[in-house]
Design a protein around this motif. Structure first.
Motif, PDB file in Angstrom:
ATOM      1  N   LEU A  36     -11.257  -4.841   7.162  1.00 58.20           N
ATOM      2  CA  LEU A  36     -12.345  -3.861   7.004  1.00 58.20           C
ATOM      3  C   LEU A  36     -11.821  -2.523   6.496  1.00 58.20           C
ATOM      4  O   LEU A  36     -12.399  -1.917   5.588  1.00 58.20           O
ATOM      5  N   SER A  37     -10.729  -2.058   7.061  1.00 62.12           N
ATOM      6  CA  SER A  37     -10.242  -0.728   6.692  1.00 62.12           C
ATOM      7  C   SER A  37      -9.574  -0.713   5.321  1.00 62.12           C
ATOM      8  O   SER A  37      -9.647   0.291   4.618  1.00 62.12           O
ATOM      9  N   LEU A  45     -15.038   3.257  -0.345  1.00 64.41           N
ATOM     10  CA  LEU A  45     -16.164   4.064   0.118  1.00 64.41           C
ATOM     11  C   LEU A  45     -15.767   5.494   0.481  1.00 64.41           C
ATOM     12  O   LEU A  45     -16.510   6.431   0.236  1.00 64.41           O
ATOM     13  N   PHE A  46     -14.602   5.642   1.117  1.00 62.49           N
ATOM     14  CA  PHE A  46     -14.131   6.971   1.501  1.00 62.49           C
ATOM     15  C   PHE A  46     -12.623   6.957   1.587  1.00 62.49           C
ATOM     16  O   PHE A  46     -12.004   5.905   1.730  1.00 62.49           O
ATOM     17  N   ARG A  47     -12.031   8.137   1.485  1.00 67.70           N
ATOM     18  CA  ARG A  47     -10.585   8.271   1.539  1.00 67.70           C
ATOM     19  C   ARG A  47     -10.182   9.226   2.656  1.00 67.70           C
ATOM     20  O   ARG A  47     -10.907  10.164   2.951  1.00 67.70           O
ATOM     21  N   ILE A  48      -9.007   8.967   3.218  1.00 62.33           N
ATOM     22  CA  ILE A  48      -8.467   9.833   4.262  1.00 62.33           C
ATOM     23  C   ILE A  48      -7.234  10.506   3.675  1.00 62.33           C
ATOM     24  O   ILE A  48      -6.247   9.842   3.378  1.00 62.33           O
ATOM     25  N   ARG A  49      -7.304  11.797   3.481  1.00 63.50           N
ATOM     26  CA  ARG A  49      -6.197  12.520   2.863  1.00 63.50           C
ATOM     27  C   ARG A  49      -5.159  12.972   3.892  1.00 63.50           C
ATOM     28  O   ARG A  49      -3.999  13.119   3.569  1.00 63.50           O
ATOM     29  N   ARG A  50      -5.585  13.206   5.098  1.00 65.95           N
ATOM     30  CA  ARG A  50      -4.656  13.637   6.159  1.00 65.95           C
ATOM     31  C   ARG A  50      -4.144  12.407   6.896  1.00 65.95           C
ATOM     32  O   ARG A  50      -4.585  12.089   8.005  1.00 65.95           O
ATOM     33  N   LEU A  51      -3.186  11.741   6.285  1.00 64.05           N
ATOM     34  CA  LEU A  51      -2.670  10.486   6.834  1.00 64.05           C
ATOM     35  C   LEU A  51      -1.951  10.676   8.169  1.00 64.05           C
ATOM     36  O   LEU A  51      -1.840   9.741   8.956  1.00 64.05           O
ATOM     37  N   GLY A  82      -4.605  -0.673   8.623  1.00 69.40           N
ATOM     38  CA  GLY A  82      -5.136  -0.961   7.289  1.00 69.40           C
ATOM     39  C   GLY A  82      -5.546   0.300   6.546  1.00 69.40           C
ATOM     40  O   GLY A  82      -5.320   0.423   5.341  1.00 69.40           O
ATOM     41  N   ALA A  83      -6.137   1.247   7.258  1.00 69.83           N
ATOM     42  CA  ALA A  83      -6.544   2.508   6.620  1.00 69.83           C
ATOM     43  C   ALA A  83      -5.325   3.297   6.150  1.00 69.83           C
ATOM     44  O   ALA A  83      -5.339   3.886   5.064  1.00 69.83           O
ATOM     45  N   THR A  84      -4.278   3.311   6.962  1.00 70.98           N
ATOM     46  CA  THR A  84      -3.049   4.007   6.557  1.00 70.98           C
ATOM     47  C   THR A  84      -2.483   3.377   5.299  1.00 70.98           C
ATOM     48  O   THR A  84      -2.166   4.073   4.326  1.00 70.98           O
ATOM     49  N   TYR A  85      -2.359   2.071   5.291  1.00 72.55           N
ATOM     50  CA  TYR A  85      -1.802   1.357   4.142  1.00 72.55           C
ATOM     51  C   TYR A  85      -2.644   1.603   2.885  1.00 72.55           C
ATOM     52  O   TYR A  85      -2.127   1.991   1.836  1.00 72.55           O
ATOM     53  N   ALA A  86      -3.951   1.377   2.989  1.00 76.85           N
ATOM     54  CA  ALA A  86      -4.829   1.500   1.823  1.00 76.85           C
ATOM     55  C   ALA A  86      -4.857   2.928   1.286  1.00 76.85           C
ATOM     56  O   ALA A  86      -4.812   3.145   0.069  1.00 76.85           O
TER      57      ALA A  86
END
Length: 146
Positions: free
Chosen positions: A24-25, A31-37, A82-86
């Protein structure tokens, strides 16, 4: 209901929950991005601390609905990973501060280091599971209630 003495199906359920979160992540970057990893890294640190406490203290597994809580928590772990990787891969590919001639190198190093980390974790698990963390070492008299 000791964690170290859990049935094989318990581990399968946790693996599935983790991979649902990862899937999912990884697709969420469209759809959206996280810049502050660093925030995701901090959440993962909290997950490590929380799971370590759970293994040794059993606050969740000794409560009602424990498996549902732990399954949901494992989905969260997968979401963070998954969000960190993507988002890292997206930033390697799209970040304006990375020179074009280094972009491909960054992506390839990211893939390489990801595989190194997975390989090291797998080898460490195999070594520890067969030695100091084996059920025979941890529970020489057998698992309680098993």
């Amino acid at each position: 209901r000791e964690t170290f003495c859990a049935t094989g199906s318990w581990y399968t359920v946790m693996w599935v929950c983790y991979n649902v979160g990862v899937t999912l992540s990884r697709s969420s970057v469209a759809l959206f991005r996280i810049r502050r990893l660093w925030i995701l890294t901090l959440v993962q640190l909290c997950n490590v601390i929380g799971w370590t406490l759970e293994v040794f203290q059993g606050g969740i597994r000794n409560s009602a609905g424990s498996y549902s809580i732990m399954a949901g928590w494992m989905v969260l772990v997968g979401l963070c990973g998954g969000a960190t990787y993507a988002n890292c891969m997206y930033m390697f590919n799209q970040e304006e501060s990375i020179p074009d001639h280094l972009r491909e190198l960054g992506i390839n190093l990211g893939f390489f280091m990801s595989n190194v980390g997975i390989s090291m974790a797998t080898l460490s698990f195999i070594a520890l599971d067969r030695t100091v963390f084996s059920p025979a070492v941890l529970y020489p008299s057998g698992c309680r209630g098993a």
